[in-house]
Design a protein around this motif. Structure first.
Motif, PDB file in Angstrom:
ATOM      1  N   ARG A 109       0.731  -1.273   0.008  1.00  0.00           N
ATOM      2  CA  ARG A 109       0.079  -0.047  -0.140  1.00  0.00           C
ATOM      3  C   ARG A 109       0.750   1.158   0.043  1.00  0.00           C
ATOM      4  O   ARG A 109       0.446   2.270  -0.499  1.00  0.00           O
ATOM      5  CB  ARG A 109      -0.888  -0.264   1.158  1.00  0.00           C
ATOM      6  N   ALA A 110       2.032   1.272   0.662  1.00  0.00           N
ATOM      7  CA  ALA A 110       2.953   2.289   0.663  1.00  0.00           C
ATOM      8  C   ALA A 110       3.208   2.602  -0.591  1.00  0.00           C
ATOM      9  O   ALA A 110       3.681   4.069  -0.597  1.00  0.00           O
ATOM     10  CB  ALA A 110       4.275   1.946   1.524  1.00  0.00           C
ATOM     11  N   VAL A 111       3.316   2.017  -1.760  1.00  0.00           N
ATOM     12  CA  VAL A 111       3.851   2.406  -3.044  1.00  0.00           C
ATOM     13  C   VAL A 111       2.751   2.071  -4.122  1.00  0.00           C
ATOM     14  O   VAL A 111       2.916   2.600  -5.369  1.00  0.00           O
ATOM     15  CB  VAL A 111       5.059   1.827  -3.518  1.00  0.00           C
ATOM     16  N   ALA A 112       1.509   1.966  -3.494  1.00  0.00           N
ATOM     17  CA  ALA A 112       0.208   1.940  -4.730  1.00  0.00           C
ATOM     18  C   ALA A 112       0.024   3.245  -5.221  1.00  0.00           C
ATOM     19  O   ALA A 112       0.048   4.373  -4.380  1.00  0.00           O
ATOM     20  CB  ALA A 112      -0.502   1.240  -4.274  1.00  0.00           C
ATOM     21  N   VAL A 113      -0.355   3.429  -6.272  1.00  0.00           N
ATOM     22  CA  VAL A 113      -1.042   4.518  -6.908  1.00  0.00           C
ATOM     23  C   VAL A 113      -2.353   4.670  -6.925  1.00  0.00           C
ATOM     24  O   VAL A 113      -2.913   5.711  -7.224  1.00  0.00           O
ATOM     25  CB  VAL A 113      -0.406   4.986  -8.275  1.00  0.00           C
ATOM     26  N   ASP A 114      -3.230   3.549  -6.968  1.00  0.00           N
ATOM     27  CA  ASP A 114      -4.591   3.370  -6.880  1.00  0.00           C
ATOM     28  C   ASP A 114      -5.078   2.127  -6.413  1.00  0.00           C
ATOM     29  O   ASP A 114      -4.131   1.426  -6.004  1.00  0.00           O
ATOM     30  CB  ASP A 114      -5.270   3.686  -8.217  1.00  0.00           C
ATOM     31  N   SER A 115      -6.480   1.831  -6.044  1.00  0.00           N
ATOM     32  CA  SER A 115      -6.832   0.501  -5.365  1.00  0.00           C
ATOM     33  C   SER A 115      -8.196   0.267  -6.136  1.00  0.00           C
ATOM     34  O   SER A 115      -9.092   1.210  -6.543  1.00  0.00           O
ATOM     35  CB  SER A 115      -6.645   0.615  -3.885  1.00  0.00           C
ATOM     36  N   VAL A 116      -8.655  -0.794  -5.916  1.00  0.00           N
ATOM     37  CA  VAL A 116      -9.942  -1.254  -6.203  1.00  0.00           C
ATOM     38  C   VAL A 116     -10.447  -1.711  -4.687  1.00  0.00           C
ATOM     39  O   VAL A 116     -10.101  -2.618  -4.075  1.00  0.00           O
ATOM     40  CB  VAL A 116     -10.015  -2.514  -7.241  1.00  0.00           C
ATOM     41  N   ILE A 117     -11.754  -1.166  -4.453  1.00  0.00           N
ATOM     42  CA  ILE A 117     -12.561  -1.790  -3.247  1.00  0.00           C
ATOM     43  C   ILE A 117     -13.793  -2.663  -3.688  1.00  0.00           C
ATOM     44  O   ILE A 117     -14.443  -2.556  -4.432  1.00  0.00           O
ATOM     45  CB  ILE A 117     -13.295  -0.333  -2.545  1.00  0.00           C
ATOM     46  N   SER A 118     -13.755  -3.615  -2.840  1.00  0.00           N
ATOM     47  CA  SER A 118     -14.868  -4.586  -2.761  1.00  0.00           C
ATOM     48  C   SER A 118     -15.828  -4.543  -1.893  1.00  0.00           C
ATOM     49  O   SER A 118     -15.391  -4.069  -0.534  1.00  0.00           O
ATOM     50  CB  SER A 118     -14.228  -6.099  -2.848  1.00  0.00           C
ATOM     51  N   ARG A 119     -17.200  -4.745  -1.955  1.00  0.00           N
ATOM     52  CA  ARG A 119     -18.173  -4.751  -0.944  1.00  0.00           C
ATOM     53  C   ARG A 119     -18.928  -6.222  -0.852  1.00  0.00           C
ATOM     54  O   ARG A 119     -19.879  -6.342  -0.610  1.00  0.00           O
ATOM     55  CB  ARG A 119     -19.264  -3.543  -1.246  1.00  0.00           C
TER      56      ARG A 119
END
Length: 237
Positions: A109-119
């Motif tokens: 996470r410290a070097v990620a540029v974006d993310s995908v969230i799940s519900r």
């Protein structure tokens, strides 16, 4: 070496990354069941005797320029050598990273540029589908993003370079629309990575071009926009 590379990249379904001090045996058993007829890559720094059977295979640097690039990145970005190795090899082998456990997830996470969230509460069929979609994320972005990364070598990694790479990631996120349809507490399913973008942001065009001058441009194979699926026993079935 080339024959080994071709055989591996054809059948590879992901590159694992984990913290050796954390117990991730449950995740490893899940991967072994999920990919028993495929191959899961293990970076050299994480290789151990328990990986000496299918589906796990030790990876290698397909070109010495990638090892040289790893040195530059380790000096420039706030990333460990192990994380750097996993990201670069995943790019070289055109595969997603499979991040096992919470310690490794925090590092990534410290070097990620974006993310995908799940519900969603993910069942086996959901994991199968979305791991396949993560494969398509890597493959569909690969050719463009590695060729675009060549701009780093000629000092043209300015604002337009950064804007376009971010735009490609934002568009790709739409693949994962199904994950929004649940009512679970939101959790991170996947992270996006772009080492080329991070280098451009930390060093700038001319300085980066100067420092890349001694590294063969074949290293662009390690600079694709990539992704990492976060696997924990709390979410896998």
């Amino acid at each position: 070496m080339l024959a080994r590379y071709a055989a591996l990249v054809k059948n590879l379904r992901g590159v694992v990354y984990f913290d050796p001090s954390e117990d991730v045996e449950g995740c490893l058993r899940w991967l072994a069941r999920r990919f028993r007829y495929r191959t899961v890559g293990v970076p050299p720094t994480l290789m151990r005797s328990s990986f000496e059977k299918k589906p796990f295979r030790q990876l290698f640097y397909p070109d010495e320029s990638v090892e040289e690039l790893r040195g530059l990145i380790s000096e420039t970005l706030p990333v460990s050598g192990e994380v750097c190795e996993a990201l670069l090899l995943a790019s070289c082998f055109a595969s997603p990273v499979l991040v096992l456990g919470e310690n490794a997830a925090e590092e990534m996470r410290a070097v990620a540029v974006d993310s995908v969230i799940s519900r969603m509460k993910m069942q086996a069929r959901d994991w199968k589908l979305h791991l396949r979609i993560a494969d398509y994320t890597v493959l569909d972005l690969y050719e463009w993003s590695t060729e675009n990364a060549l701009l780093l070598w000629i000092g043209e990694a300015g604002e337009e370079f950064k804007k376009e790479r971010k735009k490609r990631i934002e568009k790709d996120k739409k693949r994962y629309w199904r994950l929004e349809r649940g009512d679970e507490v939101p959790w991170q399913f996947m992270l996006y990575f772009d080492v080329a973008l991070l280098l451009a942001e930390h060093l700038g065009g001319e300085e980066l071009s100067r420092r890349l001058a001694s590294i063969d441009r074949n290293a662009c194979s390690a600079l694709a926009i990539g992704c990492a699926v976060l696997l924990s026993e709390a979410h896998i079935e």
